[in-house]
Every structure is written in structure tokens, then in C-alpha cells.
Design an enzyme around this catalytic site. Sequence first.
Site, PDB file in Angstrom:
ATOM      1  N   ASN A  18     -13.413 -56.653 -98.472  1.00 42.61           N
ATOM      2  CA  ASN A  18     -12.242 -56.333 -99.292  1.00 42.61           C
ATOM      3  C   ASN A  18     -12.705 -55.690-100.731  1.00 42.61           C
ATOM      4  OD1 ASN A  18     -14.021 -58.883-100.593  1.00 42.61           O
ATOM      5  ND2 ASN A  18     -12.608 -58.758-102.128  1.00 42.61           N
ATOM      6  N   PRO A  34     -19.636 -54.659 -96.618  1.00 42.89           N
ATOM      7  CA  PRO A  34     -19.037 -55.944 -97.226  1.00 42.89           C
ATOM      8  C   PRO A  34     -18.252 -55.349 -98.608  1.00 42.89           C
ATOM      9  CG  PRO A  34     -21.466 -56.038 -97.855  1.00 42.89           C
ATOM     10  CD  PRO A  34     -21.103 -54.887 -96.713  1.00 42.89           C
ATOM     11  N   HIS A  35     -17.974 -56.475 -99.510  1.00 44.82           N
ATOM     12  CA  HIS A  35     -17.061 -56.085-100.634  1.00 44.82           C
ATOM     13  C   HIS A  35     -17.573 -55.362-101.525  1.00 44.82           C
ATOM     14  CE1 HIS A  35     -19.627 -59.701-101.199  1.00 44.82           C
ATOM     15  NE2 HIS A  35     -19.445 -59.456-102.413  1.00 44.82           N
ATOM     16  N   TYR A  36     -16.568 -54.394-102.192  1.00 41.04           N
ATOM     17  CA  TYR A  36     -17.053 -53.624-103.482  1.00 41.04           C
ATOM     18  C   TYR A  36     -17.965 -52.447-103.200  1.00 41.04           C
ATOM     19  CZ  TYR A  36     -15.042 -57.903-105.572  1.00 41.04           C
ATOM     20  OH  TYR A  36     -14.147 -58.960-105.895  1.00 41.04           O
TER      21      TYR A  36
END
Length: 75
Positions: A18, A34-36
Site C-alpha cells: 500500500n 512493501p508499503h510507502y
Amino acid sequence: CAFIRGKAVVGEGCVVGNSTELKNVILFNKVQVPHYNYVGDSVLGFKSHMGAGSITSNIKSDRSPITISYDDKKV
């Protein structure tokens, strides 16, 4: 909630988390983003893993021109 712009080739078994943005990338199989993260104009190899909040781009930190040698010529 990932954002993909430009062209992206994403291999099998990849994780695109996300709030991750992909722009003009190739992700080989089993890459984890993965995220960010922001992954721009990049190629990530088999089973690569980027830590959360990482950034890649095609601009050098000092913003100087990039020189590539090809057929004994500098471009």
C-alpha cells in the site's frame, strides 16, 4: 492502494504494498516492494526486497550528466 503510472512489468509472486508508487519499472519474479515506496525508472532483480519508505529514481544526487560508453564513444 498502490499507484502504477507509466509502464510496469511485474513478475510472478511479487509484493507491491500500500502507498507504493511504480513508474516505468521491471520487477522480476518474487520482488518485494512493501508499503510507502517509490520505484521509478528501475529494474529490480529476482527476489529483491526494498525496505519500507525507499526511493529509487533515474536522477543522480548531484544532478550532473550521466555518461555511458558505447562503441568507444561517450554518450
